[in-house]
Enzyme design. Structure first.
Site, mmCIF file in Angstrom:
data_model
loop_
_atom_site.group_PDB
_atom_site.id
_atom_site.type_symbol
_atom_site.label_atom_id
_atom_site.label_comp_id
_atom_site.label_asym_id
_atom_site.label_seq_id
_atom_site.Cartn_x
_atom_site.Cartn_y
_atom_site.Cartn_z
ATOM 1 N N CYS A 35 -4.043 -0.749 0.346
ATOM 2 C CA CYS A 35 -3.027 -1.382 1.189
ATOM 3 C C CYS A 35 -3.195 -2.899 1.109
ATOM 4 O O CYS A 35 -4.301 -3.419 1.277
ATOM 5 C CB CYS A 35 -3.211 -0.909 2.624
ATOM 6 N N CYS A 66 7.918 6.048 -3.587
ATOM 7 C CA CYS A 66 8.519 4.831 -4.132
ATOM 8 C C CYS A 66 7.980 3.661 -3.314
ATOM 9 O O CYS A 66 8.345 3.482 -2.156
ATOM 10 C CB CYS A 66 10.043 4.946 -4.019
HETATM 11 ZN ZN ZN Z 1 -2.844 -0.848 5.755
#
Ligand code: ZN
Length: 144
Positions: free
Chosen positions: A56, A127
């Site tokens: 992330c 996606c």
């Molecule tokens: Zn995160």
């Protein structure tokens, strides 16, 4: 406001809008926190298929393995599977799509589509905006 209380459903990484603005680029903030979308075909990871992990971009939590990335031709990075428990799904406000977010920080990743006929083990396509993720090559030393 800056409640430390765990509201349930949200992940382990909680920051205020100001804190996110301080650590994210304007484009990262627009996509991760305001659920924006990068322009088709502009993402830096669309055509990357090297060995490694995609974390992330907001909180650094590992989200996808390179082995689950495939070339969908859609103009954004595509994965057929996230790491277990790393990704939350919720109905998109548009009423059609399913939004995917980082389970740890709630950052917007993109959308997941099912049953499109891609020859993958799950027949799902995550996606994902390149801006929402950070690639860590398999042979690189740990950054911490
Ligand atoms: Zn995160």
């Amino acid at each position: 406001m800056a409640g430390a209380g765990d509201g349930g459903g949200s992940g382990s990484v909680q920051k205020s809008e100001e804190e996110w603005r301080a650590i994210l680029s304007p484009e990262q903030f627009r996509i991760l926190r305001l659920k924006g979308t990068e322009l088709r075909g502009t993402g830096e990871y669309d055509k990357v298929f090297a060995d490694g992990i995609y974390n992330c971009a907001g909180c650094g939590t590992p989200l996808y393995k390179s082995g689950t990335k495939f070339n969908s031709g859609c103009g954004w990075p595509a994965f057929f599977e996230g790491l277990p428990g790393a990704i939350n799904r919720s109905p998109d406000p548009d009423g059609r799509r399913t939004e995917i977010t980082c389970a740890a920080c709630g950052g917007h990743l993109g959308h997941v589509f099912k049953g499109e006929g891609f020859k993958t083990p799950t027949d799902e396509r995550h996606c994902v905006n390149s801006v929402s993720i950070k690639f860590v090559p398999a042979n690189s030393p740990p950054s911490l």
